[in-house]
Design a protein around this motif. Structure first.
Motif, PDB file in Angstrom:
ATOM      1  N   HIS A 156      33.165  31.020  27.165  1.00 13.17           N
ATOM      2  CA  HIS A 156      34.338  30.674  27.973  1.00 13.17           C
ATOM      3  C   HIS A 156      35.481  30.124  27.126  1.00 13.17           C
ATOM      4  CE1 HIS A 156      31.916  31.763  31.319  1.00 13.17           C
ATOM      5  NE2 HIS A 156      30.957  31.007  30.832  1.00 13.17           N
ATOM      6  N   CYS A 185      33.294  32.421  35.534  1.00 15.55           N
ATOM      7  CA  CYS A 185      33.491  30.964  35.574  1.00 15.55           C
ATOM      8  C   CYS A 185      34.719  30.623  36.428  1.00 15.55           C
ATOM      9  CB  CYS A 185      33.656  30.398  34.166  1.00 15.55           C
ATOM     10  SG  CYS A 185      35.227  30.812  33.376  1.00 15.55           S
ATOM     11  N   CYS A 215      38.553  34.698  29.078  1.00 20.62           N
ATOM     12  CA  CYS A 215      37.428  34.166  28.309  1.00 20.62           C
ATOM     13  C   CYS A 215      36.901  35.218  27.329  1.00 20.62           C
ATOM     14  CB  CYS A 215      36.276  33.773  29.237  1.00 20.62           C
ATOM     15  SG  CYS A 215      36.655  32.420  30.341  1.00 20.62           S
ATOM     16  N   CYS A 269      36.865  35.922  34.790  1.00 19.13           N
ATOM     17  CA  CYS A 269      35.522  35.620  34.306  1.00 19.13           C
ATOM     18  C   CYS A 269      34.734  35.039  35.482  1.00 19.13           C
ATOM     19  CB  CYS A 269      35.639  34.612  33.174  1.00 19.13           C
ATOM     20  SG  CYS A 269      34.082  34.154  32.432  1.00 19.13           S
TER      21      CYS A 269
HETATM   22 ZN   LIG Z   1      34.711  32.128  31.598  1.00 17.11          ZN
END
Ligand SMILES: [Zn+2]
Length: 404
Positions: free
Chosen positions: A245, A257, A262, A255
Motif C-alpha cells: 500500500h 484498501c 498503491c 486498491c
Molecule cells: Zn492499497
C-alpha cells in the motif's frame, strides 16, 4: 511436576524463564553438555543441572549419554525430545490453505498443501476455515494434548499481541485468536502471513546467517516481512510491512484498501489479473483467452502455468510488474541497507521471469553503494514458507523468543 509449564504464562517465575532459555539454546545450537549450557548462559553447573533435570522430568529434554571425545572426561550430552510437543501451522491463501505440523525440535511431521478453500470475509467462510483446520488436527498422528500451539497466518492488518485481525474475520468484539482458541481447543497465535513466511525462510529456508533481511511476499496481494538484527520487526501495533500500500502510481486504480495508486495495484497477482483482463479486452491474445471469455476464475496457478508455457502476453505483464516491484524494492533497500532480499510468495515460482526485471529495476533505482551490500535470492521454501513459518513462529512465541 508441572508438565505444561510452557502453557502457563507466569512471566515472573525465574526458573521457568531460565528453562525456556535452555530450550531456546538447544533450538539455536543443537545438543549440548551441562558445562556448555552453564558457560553460554552464565549459570552455575548446579543450577543448570537442576533445571535440566526438571526439563527431563517434564520430558522436554533427553539425556543422550556420554559423547565420544578424544580421551579425557566424557560428559553427558543433552538435547530436545522431539516427541515432547508439537506445533501446527496454517497458511491462508486466496483459494487454498496450506497446513503443517512440526515436532518439538522443529522437524516436519506433516505437510498438507493446496487444500481447497475459498477465502471470503464472511462468518460462513470462517466456519469452513475452522472446520478444515480441525480436520487436519484430527488427521495428525499426534495425541491432541501434545499440540502445544497453533499458528494461524492471516493476510492484512493483524495485531499479534492483542490477537485481533482487522482486515479479515473481524466480526466479533473478541480477538480472533481467542475465538480460534475456543474453536480449536488449543493455544493459538495469529500472525500476518508475510511475517510468518519471513520467519519460515529465516529458520529453515534460504537464509545463511544473515540478520538484516527483507522478504517480499508476491502473491495475490503484496506483502513484506522485515528482520532487523535477527528479530522480526513488528512496529507499534504489528502493522509494519504494508509495502503493497505504498503509494507509487498515479493510475486511478482503486486498491482493496480503499485508496488508489498503491504499489499492489501494479505489482501483485491481483494486478496481473486486472492487466491481463484489460489487455485481452483490447485485443491481445493469450492462452488464457478461453477462460477469460467464459468468465471462469483464474488462479495464480493458471497465470504461472501460462508463463511456463511461454505465453507472451503473460510474460510481458509479469516483466512490467517485476520492474514496478523492483522500483519499490530499490526504495526499501535505500532505507534498510539489508544483507539479503528474499523474493518469495506464489509469484516467486515464476523464477527468472520475475526476478530478472526486479533485479534490473533495483540496479537502476537503488543507490549503488547500498545495493552492493545486498544479495537477492529467490525463496527456497516457496509456498510452504507460510505453513512452516507459522509452526516455527508459534513455537518461538510459546517459548517467549519473539520480541514484539
Ligand atoms: Zn492499497
Amino acid at each position: 511436576m508441572n508438565t505444561n509449564f510452557l502453557l502457563s504464562s507466569d512471566s515472573n517465575n525465574r526458573s521457568e524463564l531460565l528453562k525456556k532459555k535452555i530450550i531456546h539454546y538447544y533450538i539455536a545450537n543443537g545438543d549440548a553438555t551441562i558445562a556448555d549450557l552453564g558457560r553460554e548462559m552464565d549459570l552455575s553447573v548446579p543450577t543448570v543441572t537442576k533445571l535440566v533435570t526438571e526439563l527431563q522430568e517434564d520430558s522436554y529434554i533427553l539425556d543422550f549419554g556420554k559423547q565420544d571425545t578424544n580421551g579425557g572426561r566424557k560428559p553427558n550430552i543433552y538435547g530436545l525430545n522431539p516427541a515432547s510437543g508439537y506445533f501446527v501451522g496454517v497458511d491462508m491463501l486466496k483459494d487454498k490453505l496450506n497446513m503443517a505440523a512440526i515436532d518439538f525440535k522443529g522437524d516436519k511431521v506433516q505437510l498438507e498443501e493446496n487444500v481447497p478453500y475459498e477465502l471470503k470475509n464472511t462468518p460462513a467462510s470462517f466456519d469452513e476455515f475452522c472446520r478444515i483446520i480441525e480436520d487436519f488436527i484430527v488427521s495428525l498422528p499426534i495425541e491432541r494434548n501434545k499440540i502445544l500451539a497453533v499458528g494461524v497466518n492471516i493476510s492484512g492488518r493483524v495485531n499479534p499481541v492483542s490477537g485481533y485481525s482487522y482486515s479479515i474475520f473481524y466480526f466479533d468484539e473478541k480477538p480472533l485468536a481467542q475465538i480460534l482458541e475456543e474453536r480449536l481447543q488449543a493455544k493459538v497465535f495469529i500472525e500476518n502471513d508475510s511475517r510468518a513466511m519471513t520467519y519460515g525462510e529465516y529458520m529453515k529456508g534460504v537464509v545463511q546467517g544473515e540478520k538484516n533481511i527483507l522478504f517480499i511476499n508476491m502473491a495475490w496481494g503484496l506483502g513484506l516481512g522485515i528482520i532487523v538484527d535477527g528479530n522480526l520487526y513488528y512496529g507499534r501495533s504489528g502493522f509494519s510491512g504494508e509495502f503493497g500500500h505504498f503509494c507509487m502510481f498515479d493510475n486511478e486504480v482503486l486498491c482493496h484498501c480503499g485508496k488508489k495508486g498503491c504499489l499492489e495495484t501494479e505489482a501483485s497477482g491481483s494486478a496481473f489479473h486486472r492487466i491481463l483482463t484489460e489487455r485481452h479486452r483490447e485485443g491481445s491474445n493469450t492462452i488464457l483467452a478461453g477462460k477469460l471469455d467464459s468468465g471462469k476464475e483464474i488462479s495464480l496457478g493458471d497465470l504461472l502455468e501460462a508463463v511456463r508455457k511461454e505465453d507472451v502476453l503473460c510474460i510481458e505483464i509479469l516483466e512490467q510488474m517485476g520492474f514496478n516491484l523492483g522500483k519499490g524494492i530499490a526504495g526499501l533497500m535505500n532505507l534498510f541497507n539489508p544483507e539479503l532480499v528474499i523474493l518469495g510468495g506464489t509469484l516467486s515460482l515464476a523464477g527468472e521471469y520475475i526476478s530478472l526485471p526486479i533485479k534490473s529495476a533495483i540496479r537502476k533505482y537503488s543507490l549503488n553503494l547500498v545495493n552492493q551490500d545486498t544479495e537477492i535470492k529467490i525463496s527456497r521454501l516457496g509456498e510452504r514458507a507460510g505453513a512452516i513459518g507459522a509452526c516455527l513462529l508459534s513455537r518461538s512465541k510459546l517459548l517467549g523468543m519473539i520480541r514484539y
